[in-house]
Design a protein around this motif. Structure first.
Motif, mmCIF file in Angstrom:
data_model
loop_
_atom_site.group_PDB
_atom_site.id
_atom_site.type_symbol
_atom_site.label_atom_id
_atom_site.label_comp_id
_atom_site.label_asym_id
_atom_site.label_seq_id
_atom_site.Cartn_x
_atom_site.Cartn_y
_atom_site.Cartn_z
ATOM 1 N N VAL A 18 0.844 -1.203 0.000
ATOM 2 C CA VAL A 18 0.000 0.000 0.000
ATOM 3 C C VAL A 18 0.877 1.251 0.000
ATOM 4 N N LEU A 19 1.919 1.239 0.826
ATOM 5 C CA LEU A 19 2.801 2.405 0.913
ATOM 6 C C LEU A 19 3.671 2.580 -0.330
ATOM 7 N N SER A 20 3.851 1.522 -1.107
ATOM 8 C CA SER A 20 4.656 1.657 -2.315
ATOM 9 C C SER A 20 3.830 2.080 -3.525
ATOM 10 N N ILE A 21 2.502 2.058 -3.393
ATOM 11 C CA ILE A 21 1.641 2.482 -4.498
ATOM 12 C C ILE A 21 0.871 3.755 -4.147
ATOM 13 N N GLY A 22 0.264 3.773 -2.986
ATOM 14 C CA GLY A 22 -0.643 4.849 -2.592
ATOM 15 C C GLY A 22 -0.115 6.261 -2.715
ATOM 16 N N VAL A 51 10.020 13.612 -1.313
ATOM 17 C CA VAL A 51 9.660 12.837 -0.121
ATOM 18 C C VAL A 51 8.753 11.676 -0.508
ATOM 19 N N ILE A 52 7.805 11.936 -1.379
ATOM 20 C CA ILE A 52 6.896 10.873 -1.830
ATOM 21 C C ILE A 52 7.677 9.770 -2.529
ATOM 22 N N ILE A 53 8.586 10.140 -3.395
ATOM 23 C CA ILE A 53 9.365 9.140 -4.124
ATOM 24 C C ILE A 53 10.257 8.348 -3.171
ATOM 25 N N ARG A 54 10.832 9.008 -2.190
ATOM 26 C CA ARG A 54 11.646 8.282 -1.193
ATOM 27 C C ARG A 54 10.791 7.338 -0.359
ATOM 28 N N LEU A 55 9.591 7.766 0.025
ATOM 29 C CA LEU A 55 8.681 6.895 0.773
ATOM 30 C C LEU A 55 8.337 5.655 -0.047
ATOM 31 N N MET A 57 10.078 4.395 -2.461
ATOM 32 C CA MET A 57 11.295 3.597 -2.606
ATOM 33 C C MET A 57 11.542 2.743 -1.353
ATOM 34 N N HIS A 58 11.446 3.350 -0.174
ATOM 35 C CA HIS A 58 11.705 2.601 1.058
ATOM 36 C C HIS A 58 10.610 1.587 1.348
ATOM 37 N N GLY A 60 9.127 0.038 -0.975
ATOM 38 C CA GLY A 60 9.501 -1.034 -1.903
ATOM 39 C C GLY A 60 10.569 -1.938 -1.314
ATOM 40 N N HIS A 61 11.511 -1.356 -0.562
ATOM 41 C CA HIS A 61 12.516 -2.190 0.111
ATOM 42 C C HIS A 61 11.851 -3.116 1.122
ATOM 43 N N ALA A 62 10.915 -2.586 1.899
ATOM 44 C CA ALA A 62 10.187 -3.414 2.871
ATOM 45 C C ALA A 62 9.362 -4.472 2.151
ATOM 46 N N LEU A 63 8.795 -4.106 1.016
ATOM 47 C CA LEU A 63 8.001 -5.046 0.219
ATOM 48 C C LEU A 63 8.854 -6.217 -0.244
#
Length: 147
Positions: A18-22, A51-55, A57-58, A60-63
């Motif tokens: 959700v955090l990598s798409i939303g 900030v949105i792109i970094r969120l 990206m990170h 995505g790392h958790a994903l």
């Protein structure tokens, strides 16, 4: 023990998806507003976009971390078709996120660059990345067997 851990990792995996798409959907109104703001406010909008792109990206790392964890302790083997295709789309997405957004944003304040062209490209890049993420989401939820 393992079913409880598996459930927690699934929850973290879904949350990171959700955090990598939303947050990418927030980019569209920001890009629209960035077209009409003065140069004194552009920096604030570009900071929010970064900030949105970094969120994303990170997240995505958790994903990736939770997905690998689920494959290690879960019932799905690595050679399953939907896993292989998900990893492929993930690789394309990671490359696209790393190069697509960064290059576009770097060119924003360069002399001689057309701001509207850059914003059009940023908008297009955002939708393409959202499409890739939705394809990956479909592969993970549907788990289609192609071979």
């Amino acid at each position: 023990m393992i079913p409880k851990v598996y459930g927690i990792i699934v929850f973290m995996h879904v949350l990171s998806a959700v955090l990598s798409i939303g947050p990418l959907f927030i980019l569209m109104p920001l890009i629209k507003r960035l077209r009409s703001v003065g140069t004194n406010v552009e920096g604030a909008y570009l900071s929010i976009i970064n900030v949105i792109i970094r969120l994303v990206m990170h997240a995505g790392h958790a994903l990736v971390f939770t997905g690998v964890s689920l494959l290690i302790i879960g019932p799905w083997p690595w050679y399953t078709s939907w896993v292989i295709l998900t990893v492929f789309v993930m690789g394309v997405s990671a490359f696209f996120l790393a190069t697509g957004f960064t290059r576009v944003l770097r060119n924003f304040n360069k002399a001689g660059m057309n701001k509207n062209d850059i914003l059009d490209r940023l908008n297009r890049t955002s939708w393409l990345y959202i499409g890739l993420m939705i394809l990956m989401l479909w592969l993970m939820v549907e788990k289609p067997m192609f071979w």
